[in-house]
Design a protein around this motif. Structure first.
Motif, PDB file in Angstrom:
ATOM      1  N   LEU A   1       0.836  -1.203   0.000  1.00 23.51           N
ATOM      2  CA  LEU A   1       0.000   0.000   0.000  1.00 23.51           C
ATOM      3  C   LEU A   1       0.871   1.254   0.000  1.00 23.51           C
ATOM      4  N   ILE A   2       1.937   1.225   0.792  1.00 23.28           N
ATOM      5  CA  ILE A   2       2.834   2.385   0.848  1.00 23.28           C
ATOM      6  C   ILE A   2       3.459   2.631  -0.534  1.00 23.28           C
ATOM      7  N   VAL A   3       3.902   1.552  -1.157  1.00 27.35           N
ATOM      8  CA  VAL A   3       4.529   1.724  -2.464  1.00 27.35           C
ATOM      9  C   VAL A   3       3.499   2.190  -3.489  1.00 27.35           C
ATOM     10  N   ALA A   4       2.273   1.625  -3.398  1.00 22.60           N
ATOM     11  CA  ALA A   4       1.221   2.017  -4.345  1.00 22.60           C
ATOM     12  C   ALA A   4       0.968   3.515  -4.236  1.00 22.60           C
ATOM     13  N   GLU A   5       1.032   4.036  -3.016  1.00 26.87           N
ATOM     14  CA  GLU A   5       0.756   5.454  -2.835  1.00 26.87           C
ATOM     15  C   GLU A   5       1.876   6.312  -3.408  1.00 26.87           C
ATOM     16  N   GLY A   6       3.110   5.928  -3.099  1.00 26.71           N
ATOM     17  CA  GLY A   6       4.214   6.807  -3.447  1.00 26.71           C
ATOM     18  C   GLY A   6       4.891   6.481  -4.757  1.00 26.71           C
ATOM     19  N   MET A   7       4.735   5.227  -5.218  1.00 26.19           N
ATOM     20  CA  MET A   7       5.377   4.797  -6.452  1.00 26.19           C
ATOM     21  C   MET A   7       6.847   5.162  -6.502  1.00 26.19           C
ATOM     22  N   ARG A   8       7.611   4.567  -5.598  1.00 28.36           N
ATOM     23  CA  ARG A   8       9.045   4.791  -5.669  1.00 28.36           C
ATOM     24  C   ARG A   8       9.570   4.257  -6.982  1.00 28.36           C
ATOM     25  N   SER A   9      10.507   4.933  -7.532  1.00 33.95           N
ATOM     26  CA  SER A   9      11.153   4.331  -8.691  1.00 33.95           C
ATOM     27  C   SER A   9      12.608   4.746  -8.652  1.00 33.95           C
ATOM     28  N   GLY A  10      13.452   3.948  -9.224  1.00 33.31           N
ATOM     29  CA  GLY A  10      14.856   4.292  -9.226  1.00 33.31           C
ATOM     30  C   GLY A  10      15.465   3.802 -10.510  1.00 33.31           C
ATOM     31  N   ALA A  11      16.531   4.414 -10.891  1.00 35.27           N
ATOM     32  CA  ALA A  11      17.210   3.967 -12.090  1.00 35.27           C
ATOM     33  C   ALA A  11      18.209   2.890 -11.696  1.00 35.27           C
TER      34      ALA A  11
ATOM     35  N   LEU B   1      -8.019 -14.244   5.544  1.00 30.45           N
ATOM     36  CA  LEU B   1      -7.631 -13.383   4.420  1.00 30.45           C
ATOM     37  C   LEU B   1      -8.166 -11.972   4.619  1.00 30.45           C
ATOM     38  N   LEU B   2      -9.446 -11.900   5.033  1.00 29.48           N
ATOM     39  CA  LEU B   2     -10.031 -10.572   5.288  1.00 29.48           C
ATOM     40  C   LEU B   2      -9.269  -9.862   6.404  1.00 29.48           C
ATOM     41  N   LEU B   3      -8.953 -10.631   7.442  1.00 27.54           N
ATOM     42  CA  LEU B   3      -8.230 -10.052   8.581  1.00 27.54           C
ATOM     43  C   LEU B   3      -6.858  -9.537   8.135  1.00 27.54           C
ATOM     44  N   THR B   4      -6.201 -10.296   7.256  1.00 31.41           N
ATOM     45  CA  THR B   4      -4.894  -9.873   6.748  1.00 31.41           C
ATOM     46  C   THR B   4      -5.001  -8.507   6.085  1.00 31.41           C
ATOM     47  N   THR B   5      -6.004  -8.358   5.216  1.00 26.41           N
ATOM     48  CA  THR B   5      -6.182  -7.071   4.549  1.00 26.41           C
ATOM     49  C   THR B   5      -6.473  -5.973   5.566  1.00 26.41           C
ATOM     50  N   GLY B   6      -7.355  -6.291   6.537  1.00 27.78           N
ATOM     51  CA  GLY B   6      -7.699  -5.305   7.559  1.00 27.78           C
ATOM     52  C   GLY B   6      -6.460  -4.853   8.327  1.00 27.78           C
ATOM     53  N   ILE B   7      -5.667  -5.817   8.755  1.00 34.56           N
ATOM     54  CA  ILE B   7      -4.455  -5.487   9.497  1.00 34.56           C
ATOM     55  C   ILE B   7      -3.502  -4.679   8.612  1.00 34.56           C
ATOM     56  N   GLY B   8      -3.440  -5.061   7.324  1.00 31.35           N
ATOM     57  CA  GLY B   8      -2.570  -4.344   6.393  1.00 31.35           C
ATOM     58  C   GLY B   8      -2.954  -2.878   6.283  1.00 31.35           C
ATOM     59  N   ILE B   9      -4.254  -2.617   6.182  1.00 30.28           N
ATOM     60  CA  ILE B   9      -4.696  -1.229   6.048  1.00 30.28           C
ATOM     61  C   ILE B   9      -4.431  -0.459   7.341  1.00 30.28           C
ATOM     62  N   ALA B  10      -4.697  -1.117   8.476  1.00 32.66           N
ATOM     63  CA  ALA B  10      -4.415  -0.460   9.758  1.00 32.66           C
ATOM     64  C   ALA B  10      -2.923  -0.152   9.876  1.00 32.66           C
TER      65      ALA B  10
ATOM     66  N   MET C   1      -0.966   3.335  10.386  1.00 33.41           N
ATOM     67  CA  MET C   1      -0.026   3.559  11.484  1.00 33.41           C
ATOM     68  C   MET C   1       1.314   4.072  10.971  1.00 33.41           C
ATOM     69  N   ARG C   2       1.773   3.501   9.854  1.00 36.53           N
ATOM     70  CA  ARG C   2       3.046   3.973   9.314  1.00 36.53           C
ATOM     71  C   ARG C   2       2.952   5.424   8.883  1.00 36.53           C
ATOM     72  N   LYS C   3       1.805   5.802   8.308  1.00 39.40           N
ATOM     73  CA  LYS C   3       1.636   7.202   7.910  1.00 39.40           C
ATOM     74  C   LYS C   3       1.672   8.124   9.125  1.00 39.40           C
ATOM     75  N   MET C   4       1.197   7.618  10.257  1.00 41.14           N
ATOM     76  CA  MET C   4       1.110   8.444  11.458  1.00 41.14           C
ATOM     77  C   MET C   4       2.366   8.335  12.326  1.00 41.14           C
TER      78      MET C   4
END
Lengths: 504, 146
Positions: free
Chosen positions: A222-232, A414-423, A427-430
């Motif tokens: 999710l973090i990468v999807a948001e920021g789309m890091r890229s490097g050469a 599986l649902l719990l995994t996604t839920g925990i992932g979003i939480a 948390m990382r953003k905060m």
């Protein structure tokens, strides 16, 4: 020389063809996954953990496989740090400072070789120290009663909160969340359901693989999807290979870094990120005469690499001898042991020597294997950097869910995994650190059991927790750790800037 | 861009609420029998209290958070696809569901349509081969048998 005969026994466990093959497979798989850009060591372990479990390996084999993955992924992460300037793990940020400039000067191959040798030196010297220190520490700890254990764990949390990344209050919040999360399910002492909210699926508590995959793999995507890091991608380069003279010049740096890494790695909570940062700064202070650091100085690469691996290995000491993990990856390994109903700690060396010594022996083997595997094959692994994001991250997501399903056979998980992932993403953003939360989750049952045991001896009198001199010493140290940043704000700020500069 | 202080204020109040909720939940536990004098209530209450204190401290002394502006649409696509995945898994079976998940995620990462479709199918098939066939851990098969 008792340690040597135990070690020989450990080698007899690790040297079976099956376990050797697992160590090799782990190192290769770990390197491959770790080399994928943006997938750090902890993600590599976490991704492969459910598969390790579902294979129903005996515990010592599973641990040997995990240790191989752990080593391999650490090395793999260096490839993307040096060639791509993308560190997959906070501990690798310092690697990019001189590693990436070296790669841009066309000396990528030399930088990778040096980093491999540095890791080997740091890792092997530390395992050597570990071999001789683990049992004496464990022997001291055998005398610990429940009260001492409680105090020791509180001390570990205190160290985590002041030495780690992020604000103290936020780390404490993360620790509390981890402890509360581990309480979900049926309480062993009384059979009462806690925090299940009437859900049948929650009766057994949060599955460890679900938690780790959600916490690290899903949130990372999710973090990468948001920021789309890229490097050469910098190519390995056609420049000179590593020369013996350059290596010799780096040796003092490696030895100094091993010392720093070992010391910081043994302390719970500080871990590799702080160790590599300190080793780099120290080395810069000692050797930066011509202002070459940051511009591709070999010593500036060797120091953090060696310290990183030394600290990673040293964090196995508290994990094995005391049952208290100091880093995210050792917390995962501890969780793995707990899933086999094995409680790590001082008695592990006497009750399950095949696990303790087998693991230590496999760490020697893993270090050698990595060097042998990677010096010739690094070019092959470096190719993995060219995998485009739109194949890489969907693949990681798919593999995460497939792993969770294979381990739990449940749609709910599986649902719990996604839920925990979003939480975890939120948390990382905060700025809430995740690793203290994982460590607290793993330690929660041990902590609660010990508190309750201590208090049942005293029939509920809380003063029992402060009854022995050793326990009081740990409490005082914990209080001191918490007070240091208050009493010496300058020191606290400096520690924080060191760890902040590594990002999260 | 900076999120200002509101990020910490929200986080702090959330932790404060969770902490109080945990204390309340532990307090209201009905314990018919406990093997030790402490029982299952005390520990969650202490931890809940600590969480509440930490939350209050974040709430009362908020700090600026460095906030990088990102593309939240992509995050939503990946999260949404992940939530729908278990459902798809149940009805379609492993390969179609995983291919769909990978396709959605691949598009979110700006992959070319045809390439992403091919890669998604290949990934899903590879995982099935690896985990189900090679390692012998059964994955759900849908109406197509894959």
């Amino acid at each position: 020389m008792e340690a040597l005969s135990s070690l020989a026994f450990g080698f007899s466990v690790a040297f079976t063809p099956f376990n050797l093959a697992l160590a090799l497979a782990g190192a290769a798989l770990g390197t491959a996954i770790g080399a994928l850009p943006g997938i750090g060591p902890i993600n590599a372990i976490v991704l492969l953990l459910p598969l390790c479990f579902s294979l129903k390996l005996p515990p010592e084999s599973a641990l040997i496989l995990l240790a191989g993955i752990y080593y391999g992924s650490g090395y793999g992460g260096r490839i993307s740090s040096i060639l791509l300037n993308i560190p997959g793990d906070p501990g690798l940020v310092m690697t990019t400072l001189d590693g990436y400039p070296l790669a841009r000067q066309g000396r990528g191959a030399a930088a990778l070789a040096l980093s491999g040798i540095g890791s080997f030196v740091g890792g092997t010297l530390t395992v050597l120290l570990l071999t001789f220190l683990a049992v004496p520490i464990a022997r001291l700890a055998v005398a610990f009663g429940p009260a001492e254990y409680v105090a020791l764990m509180v001390l570990a949390f205190a160290l985590l909160s002041t030495m780690g990344q992020g604000r103290t209050a936020k780390t404490w919040a993360a620790i509390c969340l981890g402890l509360l999360g581990a309480m979900i399910g049926i309480d062993g002492g009384s059979g009462v359901e806690r925090f299940t909210f009437g859900s049948l699926e929650m009766l057994g508590g949060i599955d460890f693989t679900t938690l780790t995959i959600g916490l690290f793999a899903v949130s990372e995507i999710l973090i990468v999807a948001e920021g789309m890091r890229s490097g050469a991608v910098t190519h390995l380069g056609s420049g000179d290979r590593l020369k013996i003279g350059e290596l010799v010049r780096c040796l003092p740096a490696m030895l100094r870094a091993t010392g720093i890494g070992f010391f910081l790695g043994v302390l719970p909570g500080t871990g590799a990120a702080v160790a590599s940062a300190l080793a780099y700064t120290a080395e810069k202070r000692v050797s930066n005469r011509n202002d070459t650091f940051g511009k591709g100085d070999m010593r500036g690469l060797a120091a953090p690499e060696t310290a990183d691996n030394a600290a990673q290995t040293a964090s196995m000491v508290p994990m094995l001898a005391l049952g208290i993990p100091g880093s995210g990856t050792t917390a995962v390994m501890l969780g793995a042991l707990l899933m086999y109903s094995i409680t790590p700690g001082p008695l592990l060396f006497t009750q399950r020597p095949e696990i303790a010594w087998g693991l230590i022996a496999s760490m020697y083997i893993g270090n050698v294997m990595l060097l042998v595997l990677n010096l010739p094959l690094v070019g092959l692994f470096a190719r993995l950097l060219l995998v485009p994001n739109w194949i890489l991250f969907p693949g990681v997501l798919g593999l995460s869910f497939a792993g969770v399903y294979a381990a739990t056979n449940s749609m709910f998980e599986l649902l719990l995994t996604t839920g925990i992932g979003i939480a975890a993403y939120a948390m990382r953003k905060m700025g809430i650190p995740l690793i203290p939360m994982l460590i607290a989750f793993v330690l929660a049952r041990l902590l609660e059991d010990n508190i309750r045991r201590a208090l049942s001896i005293s029939d509920g009198d809380p003063m029992a927790l402060f009854s022995s001199p050793v326990a009081i010493l740990f409490w005082l140290l914990a209080a001191l750790t918490l007070l240091v940043p208050v009493l010496a704000p300058h020191l606290g700020r400096r520690i924080r800037t060191v760890s902040d500069s590594e990002g999260g | 861009m900076k999120a200002g202080l509101s990020g910490d204020r929200i986080t702090g109040s959330l932790f404060l609420l969770i902490g109080i909720g945990a204390i309340w939940h532990a307090w209201s536990l009905d314990v018919p029998f406990a093997a030790d004098p402490v029982g299952p209530k005390a520990f969650p209450m202490v931890v809940g209290a600590l969480l509440a204190i930490a939350g209050a401290s974040i709430l009362l002394r908020p700090e600026e958070i460095e906030w990088e502006v990102g593309d939240y649409g992509r995050v939503a696509v990946v999260a949404g696809a992940s939530f729908l995945y278990p459902l798809a898994l149940e009805f379609l079976g492993f390969v179609p569901a995983t291919a769909l998940l990978c396709f959605a995620c691949g598009k979110a990462f700006r992959g070319p349509t045809v390439g992403t479709a091919i890669a998604s199918l290949a990934l899903a098939a590879a995982f099935l081969l690896l985990i189900d066939t090679l390692l012998g851990l059964p994955l759900p098969r849908g109406p197509l048998g894959i």
